[in-house]
Design a protein around this motif. Sequence first.
Motif, PDB file in Angstrom:
ATOM      1  N   ASP A 323       0.823  -1.214   0.000  1.00  0.00           N
ATOM      2  CA  ASP A 323       0.000   0.000   0.000  1.00  0.00           C
ATOM      3  C   ASP A 323       0.857   1.265   0.000  1.00  0.00           C
ATOM      4  N   HIS A 324       2.072   1.136   0.532  1.00  0.00           N
ATOM      5  CA  HIS A 324       2.967   2.306   0.646  1.00  0.00           C
ATOM      6  C   HIS A 324       4.176   2.189  -0.285  1.00  0.00           C
ATOM      7  N   LEU A 325       4.018   1.490  -1.372  1.00  0.00           N
ATOM      8  CA  LEU A 325       5.179   1.252  -2.236  1.00  0.00           C
ATOM      9  C   LEU A 325       5.753   2.557  -2.811  1.00  0.00           C
ATOM     10  N   ASP A 326       4.939   3.597  -2.807  1.00  0.00           N
ATOM     11  CA  ASP A 326       5.431   4.897  -3.301  1.00  0.00           C
ATOM     12  C   ASP A 326       6.476   5.501  -2.352  1.00  0.00           C
ATOM     13  N   LYS A 327       6.656   4.892  -1.167  1.00  0.00           N
ATOM     14  CA  LYS A 327       7.690   5.398  -0.250  1.00  0.00           C
ATOM     15  C   LYS A 327       9.006   4.647  -0.435  1.00  0.00           C
ATOM     16  N   VAL A 328       9.032   3.764  -1.393  1.00  0.00           N
ATOM     17  CA  VAL A 328      10.278   3.050  -1.705  1.00  0.00           C
ATOM     18  C   VAL A 328      10.805   3.650  -3.018  1.00  0.00           C
ATOM     19  N   LYS A 329      11.906   4.373  -2.920  1.00  0.00           N
ATOM     20  CA  LYS A 329      12.442   5.154  -4.049  1.00  0.00           C
ATOM     21  C   LYS A 329      12.564   4.342  -5.346  1.00  0.00           C
ATOM     22  N   TYR A 330      12.981   3.112  -5.208  1.00  0.00           N
ATOM     23  CA  TYR A 330      13.213   2.219  -6.354  1.00  0.00           C
ATOM     24  C   TYR A 330      12.048   2.218  -7.353  1.00  0.00           C
ATOM     25  N   PHE A 331      10.821   2.375  -6.797  1.00  0.00           N
ATOM     26  CA  PHE A 331       9.648   2.266  -7.664  1.00  0.00           C
ATOM     27  C   PHE A 331       9.205   3.609  -8.252  1.00  0.00           C
ATOM     28  N   ASP A 332       9.963   4.684  -7.935  1.00  0.00           N
ATOM     29  CA  ASP A 332       9.607   6.004  -8.469  1.00  0.00           C
ATOM     30  C   ASP A 332       9.478   5.980  -9.993  1.00  0.00           C
ATOM     31  N   ASP A 333      10.410   5.277 -10.636  1.00  0.00           N
ATOM     32  CA  ASP A 333      10.408   5.300 -12.099  1.00  0.00           C
ATOM     33  C   ASP A 333      10.095   3.929 -12.698  1.00  0.00           C
ATOM     34  N   LYS A 334       9.386   3.102 -11.913  1.00  0.00           N
ATOM     35  CA  LYS A 334       9.058   1.774 -12.449  1.00  0.00           C
ATOM     36  C   LYS A 334       7.554   1.556 -12.458  1.00  0.00           C
ATOM     37  N   GLN A 335       7.103   0.858 -13.481  1.00  0.00           N
ATOM     38  CA  GLN A 335       5.685   0.564 -13.536  1.00  0.00           C
ATOM     39  C   GLN A 335       5.399  -0.660 -12.656  1.00  0.00           C
ATOM     40  N   VAL A 336       4.485  -0.496 -11.738  1.00  0.00           N
ATOM     41  CA  VAL A 336       4.120  -1.623 -10.868  1.00  0.00           C
ATOM     42  C   VAL A 336       2.866  -2.264 -11.439  1.00  0.00           C
ATOM     43  N   LYS A 337       3.015  -3.545 -11.853  1.00  0.00           N
ATOM     44  CA  LYS A 337       1.854  -4.215 -12.468  1.00  0.00           C
ATOM     45  C   LYS A 337       1.105  -5.120 -11.501  1.00  0.00           C
ATOM     46  N   GLY A 338       1.831  -5.613 -10.481  1.00  0.00           N
ATOM     47  CA  GLY A 338       1.120  -6.533  -9.593  1.00  0.00           C
ATOM     48  C   GLY A 338       1.965  -6.981  -8.418  1.00  0.00           C
ATOM     49  N   PHE A 339       1.335  -7.801  -7.585  1.00  0.00           N
ATOM     50  CA  PHE A 339       1.981  -8.362  -6.402  1.00  0.00           C
ATOM     51  C   PHE A 339       1.770  -9.877  -6.431  1.00  0.00           C
ATOM     52  N   ALA A 380       5.935  -6.550  -8.710  1.00  0.00           N
ATOM     53  CA  ALA A 380       6.990  -5.693  -8.150  1.00  0.00           C
ATOM     54  C   ALA A 380       7.381  -6.172  -6.763  1.00  0.00           C
ATOM     55  N   LEU A 381       6.440  -6.809  -6.085  1.00  0.00           N
ATOM     56  CA  LEU A 381       6.590  -7.124  -4.667  1.00  0.00           C
ATOM     57  C   LEU A 381       5.946  -8.470  -4.386  1.00  0.00           C
ATOM     58  N   CYS A 382       6.530  -9.233  -3.476  1.00  0.00           N
ATOM     59  CA  CYS A 382       5.910 -10.507  -3.132  1.00  0.00           C
ATOM     60  C   CYS A 382       6.291 -10.899  -1.708  1.00  0.00           C
ATOM     61  N   GLY A 383       5.564 -11.854  -1.180  1.00  0.00           N
ATOM     62  CA  GLY A 383       5.875 -12.248   0.189  1.00  0.00           C
ATOM     63  C   GLY A 383       5.171 -13.519   0.590  1.00  0.00           C
ATOM     64  N   GLU A 384       5.609 -14.022   1.741  1.00  0.00           N
ATOM     65  CA  GLU A 384       5.083 -15.277   2.250  1.00  0.00           C
ATOM     66  C   GLU A 384       4.842 -15.175   3.747  1.00  0.00           C
ATOM     67  N   GLU A 385       3.934 -16.021   4.209  1.00  0.00           N
ATOM     68  CA  GLU A 385       3.628 -16.040   5.646  1.00  0.00           C
ATOM     69  C   GLU A 385       4.845 -16.483   6.479  1.00  0.00           C
ATOM     70  N   SER A 386       5.796 -17.157   5.851  1.00  0.00           N
ATOM     71  CA  SER A 386       6.961 -17.666   6.567  1.00  0.00           C
ATOM     72  C   SER A 386       8.008 -16.569   6.765  1.00  0.00           C
ATOM     73  N   PHE A 387       7.547 -15.359   7.008  1.00  0.00           N
ATOM     74  CA  PHE A 387       8.413 -14.215   7.329  1.00  0.00           C
ATOM     75  C   PHE A 387       9.327 -13.832   6.164  1.00  0.00           C
ATOM     76  N   GLY A 388       8.803 -13.954   4.960  1.00  0.00           N
ATOM     77  CA  GLY A 388       9.575 -13.568   3.781  1.00  0.00           C
ATOM     78  C   GLY A 388       8.904 -12.416   3.059  1.00  0.00           C
TER      79      GLY A 388
END
Length: 573
Positions: A323-339, A380-388
């Motif tokens: 939800d706050h990916l706009d606070k991660v500089k890396y994505f300033d100039d990248k198109q985010v298509k999904g998670f 652009a972003l992914c994660g797992e319940e196993s603390f990843g």
Amino acid sequence: MVSANVIDVVTQPFDDQKPGTSGLRKRVKVFEEKPNYTENFIQSILEAAGQPKFLVLGGDGRYYSNEAIAKILNVCAANGVKRVVVPERGILSTPAASALIRSLKADGGIILTASHNPGGPDGDFGIKYNASNGGPAPESLTNQIYAISRSLTIYKSLFKRPQLHLEEKGQHELGNMSIEVIDPIENYLKLMNEVFDLDLIKERLFHAATSNGSNGHSTTSGKSFMMRADPMNGVVGPYARRILIEVLGAPLASLINGEPLTDFGGKHPDPNLTYASELVETMKSHPDIDFGVAFDGDGDRNMILGEGAFFVTPGDSLAIIADHLDKVKYFDDKQVKGFARSFPTSPAVDRVAKAKQLDCYVTPTGWKFFGNLMDKGLIALCGEESFGTGSVHIREKDGLWAALAWLSIMAHTGKTVKQLVEEHWKKYGRDYFCRYDFEECDSAKCETMMRELEEKLVDRSKLMVGKKFPRSQSESGDYEIEETGNFEYTDPVDQSVTTKQGLFVKFTNGARIIVRLSGTGSSGSTVRLYVSDYSKETLFEDSQSYLNDLLKVAYELSNITHFTGREKPTVIT
Ligand code: G16
């Protein structure tokens, strides 16, 4: 041309070198006591990977790493590898390995870790192969490695093997192979500088700490911003010291258990509420500490805590970063298509994706399943319940990245961890989630349990639909089964199909139960039971009590107490 210094060593194949969720993990004793066990596996990797020429080699520095590195370098040199990059003392976090493979454009990497499993002579050791994209070998490759390992009768070795000293930076030769010993932290720091606005984090959270020697300050309350990072004597210590202390200016006391130890100081380096109890207790007894984070042995997992040890579930952490990916500089100039998230992970991130009109993919457990989605630019972003948690900056999950993402969000918003989480629940509703781990159970009994449950949920699934179970929460009626089955995934990029990835029960109100066997243990079987439920109205209940009825259903359907002989799990998340 075959070098005169290369010999064929006759060996016996092994039938137990099937890589699990993330590489081959066994008791140290297996590697130590079975002759050629390491060499065979490396020969199998090199053959399956098409004889790579340039590799990165390192790991979390656990017991047996030095012996393994010497053996691996020998087999690599004998197989015609031309160049190997090794970190000083062989210590390399899994995310830093992924970053290094990518930035050096290596053909792949051999990572020595058993991740969050205990180390030391009685602990675990592990070997995994990462491909040229920096990510864990896909299933097609691990299957090939396994197939080769089962019939391998010869591995290649050098006849003359000089003693190498790889403690310090420098260049060495082994046969026709060059070995470069490097400082891996600078490469990782350079990447983190590209990904985050470290100056902003420093200025807003830690500036006062460096300028007046206090513990730092926060933007909203005016009180000192305080942090505790706990690498649990795993590999993250030196990275955290460099980035959090030296670069961001956090006080020295912000880092605990920061020295990498071969046995993790006897700890179980798994960042959850049970094993990271030192951090949890510290945060409870010092409610003025704003932010806590623990990492696992090889630095890819993270657990995020707020003030008073307020626990952020990994599923919520993923959703909030999304939800706050706009606070991660890396994505300033990248198109985010999904998670993307793994199947057992709570669907909190799905809600964020929907609100932002982005795609959300649901994969089997294992970071390797995110690789194709990342390489194709679908997520652009992914994660797992196993603390990843991780992003496309590399192809592994990244504990320190997750900590910096949270610090970045806090620096941008001036909000506390608890405020951010509670605001998230108010906006999207809350996904109550919990995982029960029954560790080191009798394997045969667990297999029987899974077989019987599969019969119930797959073969007789039609009979299950419509079954009701009482529920004490007044807001909605009984739990009613909508669908049951075994999770199957078709990779949208290469269309490969992966079956039997978790027995599930879905209820009409969106609640779910999932049962699967862990693929990362080294002895016996670990049963994982995941339950989740969603509420838009009831936001602040204790998750165990909210999920109590659902847990009872899970126990009843799986008969888990009977098969494991346990009333209670080893670990509750
Ligand atoms: C590995 C994988 C993760 C997976 C985790 C748990 O993590 O990389 O993708 O979620 O294992 O797997 P299981 O439930 O099968 O034990 P790590 O940190 O151990 O490399």
